[in-house]
Design an enzyme around this catalytic site. Structure first.
Site, PDB file in Angstrom:
ATOM      1  CG  PHE A   1      -1.807   1.246   1.264  1.00 51.89           C
ATOM      2  CD1 PHE A   1      -2.798   1.437   0.316  1.00 51.89           C
ATOM      3  CD2 PHE A   1      -1.638   2.213   2.245  1.00 51.89           C
ATOM      4  CE1 PHE A   1      -3.616   2.572   0.337  1.00 51.89           C
ATOM      5  CE2 PHE A   1      -2.449   3.345   2.291  1.00 51.89           C
ATOM      6  CZ  PHE A   1      -3.441   3.522   1.331  1.00 51.89           C
TER       7      PHE A   1
ATOM      8  CE1 TYR B   1       2.470   7.295   4.363  1.00 53.65           C
ATOM      9  CE2 TYR B   1       2.348   4.911   4.150  1.00 53.65           C
ATOM     10  CZ  TYR B   1       2.898   6.029   4.734  1.00 53.65           C
ATOM     11  OH  TYR B   1       3.879   5.895   5.687  1.00 53.65           O
ATOM     12  N   GLY B   2       2.443   7.815  -0.112  1.00 56.96           N
ATOM     13  CA  GLY B   2       3.288   9.015  -0.207  1.00 56.96           C
ATOM     14  C   GLY B   2       4.203   8.949  -1.409  1.00 56.96           C
ATOM     15  CB  SER B   3       7.872   9.357  -1.750  1.00 61.53           C
ATOM     16  OG  SER B   3       8.335   8.294  -0.940  1.00 61.53           O
TER      17      SER B   3
ATOM     18  CD  GLU C   1       9.704   4.092   2.185  1.00 62.38           C
ATOM     19  OE1 GLU C   1       9.405   4.758   3.192  1.00 62.38           O
ATOM     20  OE2 GLU C   1       9.697   4.545   1.038  1.00 62.38           O
TER      21      GLU C   1
END
Length: 207
Positions: free
Chosen positions: A36, A38-40, A113
């Protein structure tokens, strides 16, 4: 697959432990690797995927409230990056990564990450046009030392003006995320408000 937070202090040991656990959970599923974003990861995934589906997660929402002292800021002037925290809902993308390359992608994703194990990796229910999928997401605890809590506008503007790191400025990160979401028909009103605030103060052009 129901990953829980662990108590090992942040650092490489915690990151390695979480990688081992998450990889084992994924292998046990026997499925492709589902992620999933949601950002970069929406506008800079840096991996191959078989499909990308719009998805909605209930119980977590996206906020620009995680300190960044390397990628989008420095120890002297910390910047901000996005985090997924409990409460509300979030729209993003689910990437389906073929099982044959899942291990390689997971290792590269971890290096990007999770170098210091700050995020809490979780398998979240994601509602898509293809039904409900269980995908890996990088969430953040409000107990994390990298959690900023609410930020007042003067604090945000100072960060937008001064915070820059290995991958560029916090402001560029915000603007690229807003644009990337829009390209998929997703509007995040809080991120757009923050981008508008920066434009109002002459720090960027209006989106």
């Amino acid at each position: 697959m129901a990953s829980q937070a662990i108590n090992i202090p942040h650092g490489p040991a915690r990151s390695a432990h979480l990688l081992q656990r998450t990889a084992a959970e994924w292998r046990a599923s026997g499925d492709d690797l589902l992620l999933f974003a949601y950002g970069s990861l929406i506008w800079r995934p840096e991996f191959e995927y078989a499909e990308a589906l719009q998805a909605k997660v209930l119980g977590f929402h996206r906020v620009l409230r995680m300190r960044s002292r390397v990628n989008r800021g420095s120890p002297q002037q910390p910047g901000l990056v996005l985090a997924l925290i409990s409460g509300g809902s979030c729209r993003g993308l689910v990437y389906r990564i073929p099982r044959a390359i899942g291990e390689e992608v997971l290792l590269r994703l971890w290096a990007r990450e999770m170098p210091n194990g700050v995020y809490e990796p979780r398998w979240l229910n994601c509602d898509t046009a293809s039904g409900r999928l269980r995908a890996l997401a990088f969430t953040l605890s409000r107990q994390s030392p990298n959690w900023t809590g609410p930020l007042h506008e003067p604090e945000l503007l100072h960060i937008f003006q001064h915070a820059s790191g290995r991958y560029g400025t916090t402001l560029d990160y915000l603007l690229r995320t807003v644009q990337g979401l829009r390209e998929h028909g997703i509007r995040d009103m809080e991120l757009e408000r923050q981008a508008h605030l920066a434009a109002q103060h002459g720090l960027c052009a209006p989106l």
